[in-house]
Design an enzyme around this catalytic site. Structure first.
Site, PDB file in Angstrom:
ATOM      1  N   ASP A  31       0.833  -1.209   0.000  1.00 50.93           N
ATOM      2  CA  ASP A  31       0.000   0.000   0.000  1.00 50.93           C
ATOM      3  C   ASP A  31       0.863   1.251   0.000  1.00 50.93           C
ATOM      4  OD1 ASP A  31      -1.926  -1.845   0.217  1.00 50.93           O
ATOM      5  OD2 ASP A  31      -2.758  -1.143   2.129  1.00 50.93           O
ATOM      6  N   TYR A  34       2.451   1.926  -3.270  1.00 53.37           N
ATOM      7  CA  TYR A  34       1.407   2.385  -4.175  1.00 53.37           C
ATOM      8  C   TYR A  34       1.102   3.866  -3.913  1.00 53.37           C
ATOM      9  CZ  TYR A  34      -2.989   3.107  -6.428  1.00 53.37           C
ATOM     10  OH  TYR A  34      -3.960   3.643  -7.207  1.00 53.37           O
ATOM     11  N   SER A  79     -12.820   8.537  -2.677  1.00 54.54           N
ATOM     12  CA  SER A  79     -11.661   8.047  -1.941  1.00 54.54           C
ATOM     13  C   SER A  79     -11.299   9.116  -0.898  1.00 54.54           C
ATOM     14  CB  SER A  79     -10.534   7.821  -2.931  1.00 54.54           C
ATOM     15  OG  SER A  79      -9.474   7.219  -2.282  1.00 54.54           O
ATOM     16  N   GLU A 104     -12.041   8.828  13.747  1.00 54.07           N
ATOM     17  CA  GLU A 104     -12.429   7.417  13.878  1.00 54.07           C
ATOM     18  C   GLU A 104     -11.397   6.535  13.191  1.00 54.07           C
ATOM     19  OE1 GLU A 104     -15.895   6.353  11.404  1.00 54.07           O
ATOM     20  OE2 GLU A 104     -15.688   8.376  10.598  1.00 54.07           O
ATOM     21  N   LYS A 106      -9.576   4.149  10.661  1.00 50.55           N
ATOM     22  CA  LYS A 106      -9.698   3.862   9.232  1.00 50.55           C
ATOM     23  C   LYS A 106      -9.623   2.346   9.085  1.00 50.55           C
ATOM     24  CE  LYS A 106      -8.034   5.161   4.687  1.00 50.55           C
ATOM     25  NZ  LYS A 106      -8.024   3.828   4.112  1.00 50.55           N
ATOM     26  N   ARG A 127     -17.529  -0.400  -4.350  1.00 52.95           N
ATOM     27  CA  ARG A 127     -17.285   0.948  -4.830  1.00 52.95           C
ATOM     28  C   ARG A 127     -17.065   1.004  -6.344  1.00 52.95           C
ATOM     29  NH1 ARG A 127     -12.532   4.345  -2.209  1.00 52.95           N
ATOM     30  NH2 ARG A 127     -11.317   2.706  -3.193  1.00 52.95           N
ATOM     31  N   GLU A 164     -17.660  -0.066   5.616  1.00 59.45           N
ATOM     32  CA  GLU A 164     -16.552  -0.957   5.318  1.00 59.45           C
ATOM     33  C   GLU A 164     -16.912  -2.363   5.777  1.00 59.45           C
ATOM     34  OE1 GLU A 164     -14.773   1.460   4.159  1.00 59.45           O
ATOM     35  OE2 GLU A 164     -13.068   0.295   3.434  1.00 59.45           O
ATOM     36  N   LYS A 279     -12.710  13.936  10.058  1.00 55.74           N
ATOM     37  CA  LYS A 279     -13.738  14.589   9.243  1.00 55.74           C
ATOM     38  C   LYS A 279     -14.197  15.874   9.923  1.00 55.74           C
ATOM     39  CE  LYS A 279     -15.376  10.040   7.917  1.00 55.74           C
ATOM     40  NZ  LYS A 279     -16.296   8.933   8.182  1.00 55.74           N
ATOM     41  N   CYS A 422      31.549 -26.313  17.499  1.00 54.23           N
ATOM     42  CA  CYS A 422      30.959 -25.495  16.437  1.00 54.23           C
ATOM     43  C   CYS A 422      30.946 -24.044  16.921  1.00 54.23           C
ATOM     44  CB  CYS A 422      29.543 -25.956  16.130  1.00 54.23           C
ATOM     45  SG  CYS A 422      28.703 -24.835  14.990  1.00 54.23           S
TER      46      CYS A 422
HETATM   47  S1  IVH Z   1     -15.024   8.167   5.193  1.00 54.60           S
HETATM   48  C1  IVH Z   1     -16.117  10.161   0.821  1.00 54.60           C
HETATM   49  N1  IVH Z   1     -14.349   6.697   7.179  1.00 54.60           N
HETATM   50  O1  IVH Z   1     -11.014   4.306   3.165  1.00 54.60           O
HETATM   51  C2  IVH Z   1     -15.261   9.106   1.412  1.00 54.60           C
HETATM   52  N2  IVH Z   1     -13.713   6.002   4.997  1.00 54.60           N
HETATM   53  O2  IVH Z   1      -8.838   5.135   1.479  1.00 54.60           O
HETATM   54  C3  IVH Z   1     -15.397   9.188   2.898  1.00 54.60           C
HETATM   55  N3  IVH Z   1     -12.496   3.886   4.962  1.00 54.60           N
HETATM   56  O3  IVH Z   1     -12.983   5.181   0.435  1.00 54.60           O
HETATM   57  C4  IVH Z   1     -14.875   8.001   3.476  1.00 54.60           C
HETATM   58  N4  IVH Z   1     -12.526   3.532   7.122  1.00 54.60           N
HETATM   59  O4  IVH Z   1     -13.729   3.122   1.868  1.00 54.60           O
HETATM   60  C5  IVH Z   1     -14.307   6.859   5.853  1.00 54.60           C
HETATM   61  N5  IVH Z   1     -13.837   5.464   9.055  1.00 54.60           N
HETATM   62  C6  IVH Z   1     -13.800   5.620   7.734  1.00 54.60           C
HETATM   63  C7  IVH Z   1     -13.166   4.681   6.893  1.00 54.60           C
HETATM   64  C8  IVH Z   1     -13.140   4.920   5.530  1.00 54.60           C
HETATM   65  C9  IVH Z   1     -12.146   3.066   5.957  1.00 54.60           C
HETATM   66  C10 IVH Z   1     -12.209   3.658   3.543  1.00 54.60           C
HETATM   67  C11 IVH Z   1     -13.278   4.195   2.610  1.00 54.60           C
HETATM   68  C12 IVH Z   1     -12.539   5.169   1.734  1.00 54.60           C
HETATM   69  C13 IVH Z   1     -11.133   4.647   1.816  1.00 54.60           C
HETATM   70  C14 IVH Z   1     -10.114   5.671   1.403  1.00 54.60           C
END
Ligand code: IVH
Length: 700
Positions: A31, A34, A79, A104, A106, A127, A164, A279, A422
């Site tokens: 990852d 990438y 994304s 929160e 990820k 997605r 998710e 966020k 040895c």
């Molecule tokens: S919010 C508009 N919250 O990570 C997109 N995404 O690498 C807002 N993901 O596309 C996404 N945990 O699929 C959000 N707590 C979380 C997440 C999360 C995993 C994923 C999600 C996103 C990707 C981006």
């Protein structure tokens, strides 16, 4: 290469990796590699906007597969932009104009969109490219945490809910075991298993996997809610699975604290996480900030250092342990994983090399979770060129050329039989003597052990056997010049030009004894009075670890008595048994082993427990007879060994674990699980002074 050519190359690579990832469920790069490619392309495009032609930086996900019907999202699934440092987080904070922020985990899983109409689940999809995904409704319907109908009231006409799907960590190892037992290819990580389990043609297969989902947002929805946190409360009241770990942070500093705290809790979470999503909490500010073609401006993903990376397997070599065991280990192209540089990984034995299916020259997936030792998970077979070669277990010891052989028939492990001479075995045994499990000698680490046994100068090392360890002199230490070795592998470290590093190991530039030399001699002197079990453990007798050694020493009171005992007498001691008893006898049968004990005794190492009356002292009718007593924690007036010796002398049994039958527990400061267990079982616990008083009343 021109910038346009590089951009073209990056686009092609990214496209290829995305398709492998989204369609084949295979990671051709890690990852983090990438992310690096994407960042490079994005930077190129920012400087040269004319290069942006149909670029993956403007898109989300991969091409659509033909496995499933397609599903067009009402609102695109985006994304996230990434931050890899606090500075990047603060720059984002500036751009969006400050908190409060909802933070929160990820979740490292698979993004899924659920559509509910009048409270009923009508579709679920992946997605895809963000606009159109795969319709996986039947499969998602089998996930127990996804409600088919919302509970509560006030359901909207229509709502897209985003979240998710993940594979719980606790079940992951079991899944792979089952797959391997059935002759299949295991999943490289929990995320792949989530994706592989969800994207199944037959929903029955999905149903058999313990998938779970957590929701973290919405797509199309006419709402009158004002913040992200309120959204979660509402979704939760409808029975949707939301995270309990979210927190609203007032500002970027608090968000940074959350990032730090979650990183230290990373491994106690029920699913894998790869960072924190931060966020803007206020929904009207979210819509003011809007989005780019691929990601919202109001959110950012703070990514943790990767725990899984891809690297090249350059070679497989074999190291020899202190009991002669030959262990293959991987030599890797050095790579950063979980915050440290990894160059080697153990492969345990030849069967494991075979079962992992790795070839020398392969690109392999390397995993290092936190402080856990690095492990190779398997090869990336899609990247093979045909020039990879199979590992052959050597037939001779790499350090002394003796023929390797199994210690007994049917043993998978091969051993070097030359235990006396040895160089590898001697070095490992000496280092083990210094280790925490044995004599705990600070200045006798791996590197000192190597210097003492295999110096470049003098050619004859001061230690040809551990027999001479406690009679080492400063004169013997001073002339030693030695290679600088890597503690993980025993291989010499090299300078920038590829030459092995050499040092004056125990001497300062002016010829005076260095700190290590003085400390080593002082440490060795103190170590002579260590608890007897530590001395027994230091002899590297196969199977004799700290638990058995304590038990033997408490029972017999001296090494002399232990070695004089018959195999039957040894086997009768608690926690010993026939294999161990035979191993002790076999060890003592070797002349050079007896010399070790003799030399240590002459050098002043204490070979008996002071005050112990010998095995005969276990009087059946002593005041403690029939009582099992456990000593735990640190004592101040005597060592734990001495306390146990007193218990035995008074007819009791000193045990190492607490059970209902334990008469009482003597607990000093630092007592942990044994004290807890005693309290749970209602076993009497006394402190050291009460114990001393009890002894006095019994012996007077
Ligand atoms: S919010 C508009 N919250 O990570 C997109 N995404 O690498 C807002 N993901 O596309 C996404 N945990 O699929 C959000 N707590 C979380 C997440 C999360 C995993 C994923 C999600 C996103 C990707 C981006």
């Amino acid at each position: 290469m021109s910038k346009a050519e590089r951009a073209e190359e990056l686009r092609a690579l990214i496209e290829r990796y995305r398709n492998a990832y989204y369609l084949e469920n295979e990671s051709l790069v890690s990852d983090s590699d990438y992310d690096e490619l994407e960042n490079e392309l994005r930077a190129l495009e920012q400087e040269n906007p004319e290069l942006i032609v149909d670029s993956p930086t403007e898109k989300v996900g991969g091409a659509a597969s033909s496995l499933f019907a397609s599903h067009r999202h009402l609102e695109p699934m985006l994304s996230l932009d990434n931050a890899f440092s606090l500075e990047e987080l603060l720059a984002w904070d500036q751009r969006v104009g400050g908190g409060p922020y909802l933070c929160e985990p990820k979740i490292d899983g698979l993004a899924v969109s659920l559509t509910y109409e009048k409270g009923k689940l009508v579709s679920a999809s992946t997605r895809g490219d963000g606009e159109v995904g795969e319709d996986v409704t039947a499969n998602v319907m089998t996930i127990s945490s996804v409600p088919h109908a919302l509970s509560g009231s006030n359901h909207p006409e229509q709502i897209e809910i985003r979240g998710e799907v993940f594979f719980p960590l606790a079940d992951f190892a079991k899944l792979n075991e089952g797959i391997v037992a059935a002759g299949g290819k295991p999943f490289a990580n929990p995320r792949n298993s989530a994706s592989g389990s969800l994207r199944q043609k037959d929903p029955q297969v999905t149903a058999s996997r313990p998938l779970q989902m957590l929701v973290h947002g919405f797509g199309a929805w006419q709402s009158n809610v004002s913040s992200q946190s309120e959204v979660y409360e509402l979704l939760s009241s409808w029975g949707l699975p939301t995270t309990k770990r979210y927190k609203v942070a007032g500002d970027a500093q608090e968000a940074g604290d959350y990032v730090e705290k979650l990183e230290s809790d990373r491994h106690s979470i029920e699913h894998e996480i790869d960072g924190v999503v931060i966020k803007v909490d206020d929904l009207s500010r979210q819509s003011e900030l809007g989005r780019t073609s691929r990601a919202p401006r109001w959110a950012i993903a703070y990514k943790y250092p990767p725990e899984q990376v891809n690297t090249k397997l350059l070679d497989i070599r074999v190291s020899i342990g202190r009991t002669g065991r030959a262990t293959p280990f991987a030599v890797l192209e050095p790579v950063r994983v979980a915050g440290s540089e990894v160059e080697f990984a153990t492969l345990h034995n030849q069967d494991q090399v075979r079962s992992k299916g790795i070839l020398i020259g392969d690109t392999v997936v390397l995993r290092k979770a936190g402080d856990v030792i690095p492990e190779i998970l398997g090869p990336v077979t899609a990247l093979r060129t045909g020039s990879e070669t199979e590992f052959q277990m050597p037939t001779k010891c790499p350090e002394c050329s003796s023929d390797l052989a199994p210690a007994s028939e049917g043993d998978v492990d091969l051993r070097c039989p030359n235990s006396r001479s040895c160089p590898a075995q001697l070095r490992e045994r000496i280092a083990y003597i210094g280790s925490r499990s044995a004599m705990d000698i600070e200045a006798l680490g791996y590197v000192s052990a190597a210097a003492l046994t295999q110096p470049i100068e003098p050619k004859e090392p001061p230690l040809r056997s551990e027999a001479d360890l406690f009679s080492l002199t400063i004169e013997q230490l001073l002339p030693i010049r030695s290679y600088v070795l890597d503690p993980d592998t025993g291989l010499p470290k090299h300078d920038g030009e590829g030459n092995p590093k050499v040092t004056d190991f125990f001497r300062k530039k002016d010829g005076e004894p260095g700190e290590v030399a003085l400390k080593l001699l002082a440490n060795l002197e103190e170590a002579k009075k260590r608890d007897l079990w530590r001395i027994l453990v230091s002899l590297s007798i196969r199977h004799v670890g700290p638990v058995a050694a304590r038990s033997l020493c408490n029972h017999f009171g001296s090494l002399e008595a232990i070695f004089a005992a018959t195999e039957e007498e040894l086997a009768e001691v608690e926690g010993v048994g026939p294999t161990l008893a035979a191993s002790i006898k076999q060890w003592w049968d070797e002349d050079w082993h007896r010399e070790i004990v003799e030399s240590w005794g002459k050098a002043g190492v204490a070979l008996s427990i002071p005050g112990h009356q010998g095995p005969g002292s276990m009087s059946a009718d002593g005041p403690f007879s029939g009582m099992t007593i456990v000593v735990t924690g640190t004592l101040s007036q005597m060592t734990r060994d001495e306390a146990e010796a007193k218990i035995i002398a008074l007819g009791g049994k000193a045990a190492s674990s607490v059970s209902k039958k334990t008469a009482f527990v003597v607990a000093g400061p630092g007592a942990g699980s044994k004290l807890q267990k005693a309290e749970q079982l209602g076993v009497e616990v006394i402190d050291e002074s009460a114990f001393v008083a009890r002894l006095a009343s019994l012996t007077n």
